[in-house]
Design an enzyme around this catalytic site. Structure first.
Site, PDB file in Angstrom:
ATOM      1  N   ALA A   1       4.578   5.480  -5.182  1.00  0.00           N
ATOM      2  CA  ALA A   1       4.827   5.401  -6.630  1.00  0.00           C
ATOM      3  C   ALA A   1       3.986   6.419  -7.382  1.00  0.00           C
ATOM      4  O   ALA A   1       4.481   7.131  -8.263  1.00  0.00           O
ATOM      5  CB  ALA A   1       4.532   3.990  -7.133  1.00  0.00           C
TER       6      ALA A   1
ATOM      7  N   LEU B   1       0.818  -1.210   0.000  1.00  0.00           N
ATOM      8  CA  LEU B   1       0.000   0.000   0.000  1.00  0.00           C
ATOM      9  C   LEU B   1       0.854   1.264   0.000  1.00  0.00           C
ATOM     10  O   LEU B   1       0.714   2.129  -0.870  1.00  0.00           O
ATOM     11  CB  LEU B   1      -0.939  -0.005   1.200  1.00  0.00           C
ATOM     12  CG  LEU B   1      -1.792   1.258   1.371  1.00  0.00           C
ATOM     13  CD1 LEU B   1      -2.741   1.437   0.190  1.00  0.00           C
ATOM     14  CD2 LEU B   1      -2.568   1.205   2.688  1.00  0.00           C
ATOM     15  N   ALA B   2       1.744   1.388   0.979  1.00  0.00           N
ATOM     16  CA  ALA B   2       2.551   2.612   1.075  1.00  0.00           C
ATOM     17  C   ALA B   2       3.452   2.772  -0.142  1.00  0.00           C
ATOM     18  O   ALA B   2       3.639   3.886  -0.643  1.00  0.00           O
ATOM     19  CB  ALA B   2       3.387   2.587   2.356  1.00  0.00           C
ATOM     20  N   ASP B   3       4.020   1.675  -0.623  1.00  0.00           N
ATOM     21  CA  ASP B   3       4.854   1.737  -1.821  1.00  0.00           C
ATOM     22  C   ASP B   3       4.056   2.221  -3.023  1.00  0.00           C
ATOM     23  O   ASP B   3       4.533   3.025  -3.824  1.00  0.00           O
ATOM     24  CB  ASP B   3       5.448   0.357  -2.123  1.00  0.00           C
ATOM     25  CG  ASP B   3       6.725   0.097  -1.347  1.00  0.00           C
ATOM     26  OD1 ASP B   3       7.623   0.942  -1.398  1.00  0.00           O
ATOM     27  OD2 ASP B   3       6.814  -0.952  -0.710  1.00  0.00           O
ATOM     28  N   SER B   4       2.833   1.725  -3.167  1.00  0.00           N
ATOM     29  CA  SER B   4       2.022   2.098  -4.319  1.00  0.00           C
ATOM     30  C   SER B   4       1.617   3.565  -4.260  1.00  0.00           C
ATOM     31  O   SER B   4       1.625   4.271  -5.283  1.00  0.00           O
ATOM     32  CB  SER B   4       0.779   1.208  -4.391  1.00  0.00           C
ATOM     33  OG  SER B   4       1.142  -0.145  -4.557  1.00  0.00           O
TER      34      SER B   4
END
Length: 415
Positions: free
Chosen positions: A192, A186-189
């Protein structure tokens, strides 16, 4: 009919430049030096709309996403999504010859995306001072867990840590249960998406000034923003948002409910008129006349009563019957899907949300389509993630390296 473009030829027919039309970012060159997951996904998003993305991987240590999650016939499936529309090049950036080649590539590029720990590029003599001396218009996006400065900047940073530190985990889960982390990036997306936005913002600035700049993207920050006004609430009221499960402190009924065929639906009543329609639909119109029913916040104080009313009505009907009744009443409901439902849903089909892409290794693969539809310059998926180093010779040959030079670099472990 979907407004998405038809997928372009597979990797065997892969054009050296974006396909005809190319998308609105055609002509933009991006060097993707990053791994797992925010930086590479940002580069994917740029590539989906026509940017030429060159993925740089270590010759002997491929991007970890190639081995993340399930594989088929030894081919990692996550990479097929994350590596789509990218040319793959191997280059050892810790070797002086590899560093020199990276600078030469940066001279031809508009954007470099990296997610090494702060100081790593500088240790390799690849800091922005050297890169921008070679290319003053270059935008360098630096994606790390905690940013380039501060007491945590040199810690290993992953999306899980951002989901914990941002406050997301603290408000997720049942009130009497533990803080809950999401079972996906979630946080990575979110980071991004934010990085892709930051890159386009920096490029817009370059259009006016002619010079590039450095983007400092800390994964802990974008997720903090999308969590809403929690810092403001705390600053002004000392309020700390608790865990409420599927319920909301701002409206009710708002929950998931089990149907008679052992499936689930989600109901939302963010607007007052929808809340009134729901209660009339489930046969409890008298609740609408209660004084406390007049606002979402006061309805939320009576969530037990409202959930019981909705839940009892839903439990007597199949998911299909519930959705049909809510639709007829113009009330807000959605079936709770797993991926099998997503793959056959008519709305996703109408939008073209899942598309099939030709692939040399697996024949074809189905994956999410580009993020949005543009009416005049649509994006598209030209090919799925390609094998490790498949484009090394063609990309570096574009810098003027002869076959014998490439062979020598490969023998020395640089490629």
């Amino acid at each position: 009919m979907s407004t998405h473009p038809t997928c372009a030829p597979g990797p065997a027919d892969r054009p050296e430049e974006p396909a005809a039309g190319g998308g609105p970012l055609a002509g933009l060159r991006v060097l993707d030096l990053a791994t797992l997951f925010a930086g590479p996904l940002a580069a994917t998003m740029l590539g989906d709309f026509g940017a030429e993305v060159i993925k740089i991987e270590h010759p002997r240590r491929p991007d970890p996403s190639r081995g993340h999650g399930p594989s088929k016939d030894g081919v990692g499936l996550w990479w097929k999504l994350l590596g789509r529309n990218k040319s793959t090049v191997t280059l050892d950036l810790s070797a002086p010859e590899g560093q020199d080649l990276l600078v030469r590539l940066a001279e031809t590029a508009d954007v470099v995306i990296e997610n090494f720990r702060p100081g790593t590029l500088e240790r390799w003599n690849l800091g922005y001072d050297r890169l921008s001396a070679a290319n003053p218009g270059l935008v360098l996006a630096r994606v790390t867990g905690f940013g380039q400065t501060g007491p945590y900047s040199r810690r290993p940073g992953f999306g899980t840590l951002a989901e914990a530190m941002s406050g997301f985990a603290a408000i997720t889960g049942e009130p009497d249960g533990p803080p809950t982390l999401p079972p996906f990036g979630l946080a990575d997306s979110i980071a991004a998406l934010t990085t892709a936005y930051a890159v386009m913002t920096a490029l817009a600035g370059r259009d006016r000034t002619g010079t590039g700049q450095v983007i400092d993207m800390a994964i802990i920050e974008p997720i903090l923003t999308v969590l809403g006004p929690q810092p403001l609430w705390y600053d002004q009221l000392g309020h700390v948002q608790p865990r409420t499960g599927n319920r909301s402190a701002n409206n009710a009924p708002r929950n998931t409910y089990r149907t008679s065929d052992d499936k689930w639906v989600a109901v939302s009543t963010s607007s007052q008129n929808i809340a009134e329609r729901v209660m009339r639909l489930v046969g409890r119109p008298e609740l609408v006349d209660q004084e406390w029913f007049g606002s979402g916040a006061t309805r939320a104080l009576h969530a037990d009563e409202l959930d019981e009313a909705v839940g009892a009505w839903v439990a007597l009907r199949t998911r299909e019957e519930v959705v049909a009744a809510f639709e007829a009443a113009q009330a807000a409901v959605a079936p709770v899907y797993d991926v099998t439902d997503v793959m056959r849903d008519p709305q996703y089909a109408a939008l073209g949300s899942i598309t099939e892409v030709k692939d040399d290794e697996l024949g074809s693969v189905k994956m999410q389509n580009v993020l949005f539809r543009l009416s005049r310059t649509p994006g598209g998926i030209r090919w799925a993630g390609r094998p490790h180093g498949a484009d090394t010779d063609s990309v570096l040959g574009g810098l003027g390296l002869a076959d014998e030079e490439l062979a020598g670099l490969r023998e020395r472990g640089v490629l």
